[in-house]
Structures are given as C-alpha cells and as structure tokens.
Enzyme design. Structure first.
Site, PDB file in Angstrom:
ATOM      1  N   GLU A 131       0.917  -1.443  -0.160  1.00 27.28           N
ATOM      2  CA  GLU A 131      -0.076  -0.351  -0.209  1.00 27.28           C
ATOM      3  C   GLU A 131       0.648   1.713  -0.602  1.00 27.28           C
ATOM      4  O   GLU A 131       1.812   0.945   0.193  1.00 27.28           O
ATOM      5  CB  GLU A 131      -0.947   0.026   1.387  1.00 27.28           C
ATOM      6  CG  GLU A 131      -1.426  -1.502   1.637  1.00 27.28           C
ATOM      7  CD  GLU A 131      -3.157  -0.915   2.452  1.00 27.28           C
ATOM      8  OE1 GLU A 131      -2.903  -0.174   2.757  1.00 27.28           O
ATOM      9  OE2 GLU A 131      -3.608  -1.911   2.089  1.00 27.28           O
ATOM     10  N   ILE A 344      31.154  -2.403 -20.652  1.00 26.16           N
ATOM     11  CA  ILE A 344      32.366  -3.105 -20.736  1.00 26.16           C
ATOM     12  C   ILE A 344      32.279  -2.186 -22.548  1.00 26.16           C
ATOM     13  O   ILE A 344      32.817  -2.053 -23.191  1.00 26.16           O
ATOM     14  CB  ILE A 344      32.182  -4.336 -20.917  1.00 26.16           C
ATOM     15  CG1 ILE A 344      32.777  -4.661 -19.678  1.00 26.16           C
ATOM     16  CG2 ILE A 344      32.380  -5.395 -22.347  1.00 26.16           C
ATOM     17  CD1 ILE A 344      32.461  -6.530 -19.287  1.00 26.16           C
ATOM     18  N   GLY A 346      30.920   0.502 -22.933  1.00 22.30           N
ATOM     19  CA  GLY A 346      31.343   1.835 -23.015  1.00 22.30           C
ATOM     20  C   GLY A 346      30.228   3.172 -23.129  1.00 22.30           C
ATOM     21  O   GLY A 346      28.976   2.756 -22.699  1.00 22.30           O
ATOM     22  N   GLY A 347      30.979   3.997 -24.048  1.00 21.11           N
ATOM     23  CA  GLY A 347      29.059   4.214 -24.692  1.00 21.11           C
ATOM     24  C   GLY A 347      28.498   4.374 -24.984  1.00 21.11           C
ATOM     25  O   GLY A 347      26.766   4.580 -25.017  1.00 21.11           O
ATOM     26  N   GLU A 370       9.289  -7.608  -3.347  1.00 18.24           N
ATOM     27  CA  GLU A 370       9.027  -9.038  -2.995  1.00 18.24           C
ATOM     28  C   GLU A 370       9.823  -8.586  -2.147  1.00 18.24           C
ATOM     29  O   GLU A 370      10.845 -10.132  -1.160  1.00 18.24           O
ATOM     30  CB  GLU A 370       9.308 -10.276  -3.837  1.00 18.24           C
ATOM     31  CG  GLU A 370       7.623 -10.940  -5.045  1.00 18.24           C
ATOM     32  CD  GLU A 370       7.215 -11.410  -5.537  1.00 18.24           C
ATOM     33  OE1 GLU A 370       8.143 -12.281  -4.937  1.00 18.24           O
ATOM     34  OE2 GLU A 370       6.718 -11.609  -6.453  1.00 18.24           O
TER      35      GLU A 370
HETATM   36  C1  LIG Z   1       7.961  -2.653 -10.974  1.00 11.86           C
HETATM   37  C2  LIG Z   1       7.577  -3.056  -8.992  1.00 11.86           C
HETATM   38  C3  LIG Z   1       6.482  -3.923  -9.601  1.00 11.86           C
HETATM   39  C4  LIG Z   1       5.904  -4.707  -7.602  1.00 11.86           C
HETATM   40  N1  LIG Z   1       4.621  -5.176  -7.951  1.00 11.86           N
HETATM   41  C5  LIG Z   1       3.822  -5.419  -6.360  1.00 11.86           C
HETATM   42  C6  LIG Z   1       3.029  -6.467  -6.620  1.00 11.86           C
HETATM   43  O1  LIG Z   1       2.358  -7.099  -7.521  1.00 11.86           O
HETATM   44  N2  LIG Z   1       2.234  -6.625  -5.309  1.00 11.86           N
HETATM   45  C7  LIG Z   1       2.615  -5.847  -3.481  1.00 11.86           C
HETATM   46  O2  LIG Z   1       2.406  -6.667  -2.854  1.00 11.86           O
HETATM   47  N3  LIG Z   1       3.852  -5.005  -4.145  1.00 11.86           N
HETATM   48  C8  LIG Z   1       4.288  -4.632  -5.331  1.00 11.86           C
HETATM   49  N4  LIG Z   1       5.563  -4.030  -5.595  1.00 11.86           N
HETATM   50  C9  LIG Z   1       6.321  -3.637  -3.950  1.00 11.86           C
HETATM   51  C10 LIG Z   1       7.425  -3.694  -3.360  1.00 11.86           C
HETATM   52  O3  LIG Z   1       6.540  -4.915  -2.650  1.00 11.86           O
HETATM   53  C11 LIG Z   1       7.841  -2.658  -2.700  1.00 11.86           C
HETATM   54  O4  LIG Z   1       8.038  -1.162  -3.476  1.00 11.86           O
HETATM   55  C12 LIG Z   1       8.922  -3.082  -1.294  1.00 11.86           C
HETATM   56  O5  LIG Z   1       8.427  -4.247  -0.843  1.00 11.86           O
HETATM   57  C13 LIG Z   1       9.327  -1.759  -0.983  1.00 11.86           C
HETATM   58  O6  LIG Z   1       8.283  -1.276   0.048  1.00 11.86           O
HETATM   59  P1  LIG Z   1       8.551   0.118  -0.110  1.00 11.86           P
HETATM   60  O7  LIG Z   1       8.426   0.069  -1.735  1.00 11.86           O
HETATM   61  O8  LIG Z   1       7.305   1.182   0.270  1.00 11.86           O
HETATM   62  O9  LIG Z   1       9.897   1.001   0.803  1.00 11.86           O
HETATM   63  P2  LIG Z   1       9.749   1.093   1.860  1.00 11.86           P
HETATM   64  O10 LIG Z   1       9.654  -0.119   2.760  1.00 11.86           O
HETATM   65  O11 LIG Z   1       9.965   2.491   1.895  1.00 11.86           O
HETATM   66  O12 LIG Z   1      11.539   1.529   2.044  1.00 11.86           O
HETATM   67  C14 LIG Z   1      11.928   2.446   1.758  1.00 11.86           C
HETATM   68  C15 LIG Z   1      13.768   1.731   1.962  1.00 11.86           C
HETATM   69  O13 LIG Z   1      14.084   1.896   2.796  1.00 11.86           O
HETATM   70  C16 LIG Z   1      14.069   0.118   3.666  1.00 11.86           C
HETATM   71  N5  LIG Z   1      13.593  -0.439   5.120  1.00 11.86           N
HETATM   72  C17 LIG Z   1      12.603  -0.066   5.077  1.00 11.86           C
HETATM   73  N6  LIG Z   1      12.543  -1.059   6.604  1.00 11.86           N
HETATM   74  C18 LIG Z   1      13.933  -1.255   6.371  1.00 11.86           C
HETATM   75  C19 LIG Z   1      13.959  -1.831   8.121  1.00 11.86           C
HETATM   76  N7  LIG Z   1      13.000  -2.391   8.244  1.00 11.86           N
HETATM   77  N8  LIG Z   1      15.545  -1.722   7.817  1.00 11.86           N
HETATM   78  C20 LIG Z   1      16.311  -1.339   7.011  1.00 11.86           C
HETATM   79  N9  LIG Z   1      15.916  -0.653   6.308  1.00 11.86           N
HETATM   80  C21 LIG Z   1      14.675  -0.649   5.552  1.00 11.86           C
HETATM   81  C22 LIG Z   1      14.278  -0.483   2.281  1.00 11.86           C
HETATM   82  O14 LIG Z   1      15.081  -1.443   2.706  1.00 11.86           O
HETATM   83  C23 LIG Z   1      14.195   0.657   1.138  1.00 11.86           C
HETATM   84  O15 LIG Z   1      15.695   0.933   0.699  1.00 11.86           O
HETATM   85  C24 LIG Z   1       6.028  -3.121  -6.760  1.00 11.86           C
HETATM   86  C25 LIG Z   1       6.837  -2.810  -6.203  1.00 11.86           C
HETATM   87  C26 LIG Z   1       7.699  -2.439  -8.231  1.00 11.86           C
HETATM   88  C27 LIG Z   1       8.649  -1.597  -8.048  1.00 11.86           C
END
Ligand SMILES: Cc1cc2nc3c(=O)[nH]c(=O)nc-3n(C[C@H](O)[C@H](O)[C@H](O)COP(=O)(O)OP(=O)(O)OC[C@H]3O[C@@H](n4cnc5c(N)ncnc54)[C@H](O)[C@@H]3O)c2cc1C
Length: 388
Positions: A131, A344, A346-347, A370
């Site tokens: 969400e 590898i 390059g440009g 995931e």
């Molecule tokens: C192209 C794409 C397809 C997707 N498809 C799906 C889908 O089909 N269904 C679905 O449900 N979701 C989907 N997602 C969502 C995806 O799983 C989330 O984007 C992901 O889990 C990260 O959540 P966030 O983007 O809210 O990042 P955040 O949770 O806000 O994280 C931001 C940063 O903080 C870090 N962070 C957060 N908590 C901690 C912690 N406890 N310790 C250390 N670091 C932390 C994270 O690693 C990250 O670097 C998709 C995302 C993308 C980009």
C-alpha cells in the site's frame, strides 16, 4: 550456452528449459526493446504462455496444471527473463503467488472457479499486498475489510500491483481486525478480488525506470463488495499465507535476476570480441577479462544458491532462509553484472541501440520488490537467530 552443463538436470528438465529458451528467443526477445520503449504490455503474451502450460507449471495435473517441480519451473522462468524481464515477472507473480495461495488455502469451490482456469492460463493472477504507506512493513497495511451479511466490504488503496489492470483474479490482503483492536499481521485476511466487483477501481499506472512493458498499477477499493465465498481460508491468517507464498515468490524473482545477469554476460562476451581499440579486440585487455570472469563467477554462485533452494523446496523443506539468500545474491548479482556490462560497452552501453542499457534498468527492481535487499538480510539474520 554458458552454464548449460552446470546443474545436474533430468531429461525432462532439460527439455522444458530448451522449450522455454526456443520460445523466448522466437516470440519474446525480438519485441522486448520496442515494448520497453513504448511501455506497452504485450496482449498476446498471456495466451502464448498459456499454450505452453507455463501459467500452470506448479499446479498439480488434477487442477489442470503441469504438476512440475520448482527447479523445472525456475529453469523455464530464467529463460523467459533472459529474453525479457518484463515477460518473466508476469509468469513469476502468477505462478508463485495467487495460484499458490489458492492451491494451499483455497476451498474446493474456489479451486474450481479460479485455480483451474488460472492453471489453464484463461485467467491471469495478481497479488495485492503493498500500500502507499505499507511497503517493507506490509503488516501495517490499512485497507479495511468489514463483514456485512454474506459479503465483505473492502475500502482502501493497494499500490504497485503487477498486472493489476490486466489480471482477472487478484488476491488482495485487507484488515479483518477492528480499528479499535489492531492485531498486526494476525488481523489480516486474503480476499479473491475480480475486477467486476462493485467498488473495484483502477488508480495510477506507474511510469517506471525498468520493466516497462510489465504494467504496475494502484487499485482503489471504494466500499467494494466481495462475496464471503471469496475469502481465502481463515480471515485472520491472510498475512501468514502471503508471507509463506513469498518464500516461493522470491525464488521466481531470483530466477528473473539470474536470467537478466546471464543476458548481460552473454552480450558482454560477444561485444568484447567485436569491439576493437588500440588495434585489438577489447577482450585482449586483462581489465575486461577480469570483469567477464567476475560476472560469470558471481552468476554461477547465485544460480547454485537458487537451484539448491529450489531443490530443498521440492524435498518439502522450509526454505525461508534459502529463498531470501537466493533472492539477495541473485538480485545484487544482476545489478552488479549489468553495471559491468554497461562499462564494457562504454558509450554504446549508455544508449538504447544495445540491450545492456535495458538490462541495467530492469535489474534494479529485483533488489526492491518482493522484499528489498535490506529486508532479505533481515530475514536471513532472523533465521540465524532461530527467530521464526
Ligand atoms: C515494479 C514493482 C512491482 C511491484 N509489484 C508488486 C505486486 O505485484 N504486489 C505487491 O504487493 N507489491 C508489489 N511491489 C511493491 C514492493 O514489494 C515494494 O516496493 C517493496 O516491498 C518496498 O516497499 P516500499 O517501496 O514501500 O519501500 P519502503 O518500505 O518505504 O523502503 C524504503 C527503504 O527503506 C528500507 N527499509 C525499510 N524498512 C527497513 C528496515 N526495517 N531495516 C532496514 N531498511 C529498511 C528499504 O529497504 C528501502 O531501502 C512492486 C514494486 C515495484 C517497484
């Protein structure tokens, strides 16, 4: 091809890998750059994958699937990703998440209505957990489900749903606990949502860096009425079901990452032989040779971990730690390898005339979805502490 004899495979596993490779090189690879450029979903993809049985690979034959093992499924998925990572994510999400949840926790009636047509590829599946304010901390999701007679009424926004605008079946997680008595991950249900339900709406379509021909959308549930018959299993265990399915899902993302990395290596080996500077092919320079050797070695290590984890799953073992390791190693290998590939070239690596630019953009998301790499490390560390 590089790595073809690395794993010990049965004749059936080789045959399915070769079928996937042949199909992907004929039907998927030629269109990949154009679809990426136009950020266009290939409408014919689902039907073609369905014809091969690739949308029911892990579903038993009694439910119209192919009943294959995890290793075979991942070999096929890796070949699809080698051609186009966007096509691979469709196959990975469908096979690993909604269909596995229906198989493990669906009622007989739900299996007849949804799982069978999904296994035949007549219905495409999606998975809606994330969400806008609940990503890594998915248990903090706020979409609310309220029971009203023999219906559930769902309100909230799900984000980042891969194929959310083209799927016919979406397994969506929503809170079933009351706002006055929150139970964290133990107060979430899993619902089978179809786009024809009253109150179902499509939100924003994301304009992404990579995986551009895989649609990613928000779903808006506006007092959406879901028949009680569409609740999956226990109303308080949907989060557990989702987490357990992600063990499998992460192997799919790892296979996708390995496919991307292998493609980057193959293009780099060929380019280094062709490209001449200082009067000789650049592969004669040790700096290039070392990059190629490191790329190949890291890919071999990632694939060994991936297929060992898959084999453990096929033996019925719990793979939470191994699948997190496989996803972590494979996705970081894909990002590192594609970065070296651009170097590898390059440009020429920085422009769209050559494929490594797309591979570089596609690789990044494997470190994010995931579960980010940080979350995979947390999963591994927790398992080391024995905290299950
Ligand atoms: C192209 C794409 C397809 C997707 N498809 C799906 C889908 O089909 N269904 C679905 O449900 N979701 C989907 N997602 C969502 C995806 O799983 C989330 O984007 C992901 O889990 C990260 O959540 P966030 O983007 O809210 O990042 P955040 O949770 O806000 O994280 C931001 C940063 O903080 C870090 N962070 C957060 N908590 C901690 C912690 N406890 N310790 C250390 N670091 C932390 C994270 O690693 C990250 O670097 C998709 C995302 C993308 C980009």
């Amino acid at each position: 091809m590089i790595f073809d004899n690395f794993l010990s495979l049965s004749d059936e596993q080789r045959a399915i890998r070769d079928l996937a490779r042949d199909f992907a090189s004929r039907e998927i690879a030629p269109k990949a750059a154009e679809l990426d450029d136009a950020a266009k979903f290939d409408d014919s993809l689902t039907g073609k994958l369905a014809e091969l049985g690739f949308l029911g690979m892990l579903i038993p034959e009694e439910y119209d699937g192919m009943g294959l093992d995890t290793v075979t499924y991942l070999l096929a998925l890796e070949e699809i990703a080698f051609a186009d990572a966007s096509a691979a994510v469709l196959m990975s999400v469908h096979n690993s998440l909604p269909t596995q949840m229906l198989l493990r926790w669906g009622s007989d009636e739900q299996k007849d209505r949804f799982l069978r047509p999904m296994a035949r590829g007549e219905m495409l599946g999606a998975f809606a957990l994330s969400e806008p304010d609940a990503g890594s901390d998915a248990a903090a999701l706020s979409t609310q489900a309220r029971q009203d007679g023999d219906e559930w009424v769902l309100s909230g926004t799900k984000s980042w749903v891969t194929n959310g605008n083209v799927a016919q079946v979406i397994v969506a997680m929503a809170r079933t606990d009351s706002p006055d008595d929150r139970k964290g991950g133990r107060g979430i249900g899993a619902f089978i949502v179809t786009p024809d339900l009253p109150g179902f709406g499509l939100g924003k379509k994301e304009n992404k860096m990579g995986l551009r021909s895989s649609p990613t959308v928000q779903l808006v549930f506006d007092d959406m009425r879901v028949p009680a018959a569409n609740l999956l299993g226990d109303p308080s265990r949907g989060f557990t079901y989702a987490m357990s399915s992600l063990d499998q899902g992460r192997l799919g993302i790892a296979a996708q990452a390995c496919g991307i990395a292998r493609a980057a290596l193959q293009h780099s080996v060929a380019y280094a032989a062709d490209r001449r500077q200082f009067g000789r092919p650049i592969r004669d320079f040790q700096a290039i040779q070392f990059k190629l050797a490191d790329m190949a070695s890291k890919i071999a290590a990632a694939r060994a971990t991936l297929y060992a984890a898959a084999a453990a799953r096929d033996r019925g073992e719990r793979i939470t730690m191994y699948s997190a390791m496989a996803k972590l190693l494979s996705s970081e290998t894909a990002m590192w390898t594609t970065t070296q590939a651009v170097q590898i070239f390059g440009g020429y690596g920085y422009v769209k005339d050559y494929p490594v630019e797309r591979l570089f953009r596609d690789a990044k998301v494997t470190e994010i979805y995931e579960g980010t790499s940080e979350i995979q490390r947390i999963v591994v560390a927790r398992q080391l502490y024995g905290d299950r």
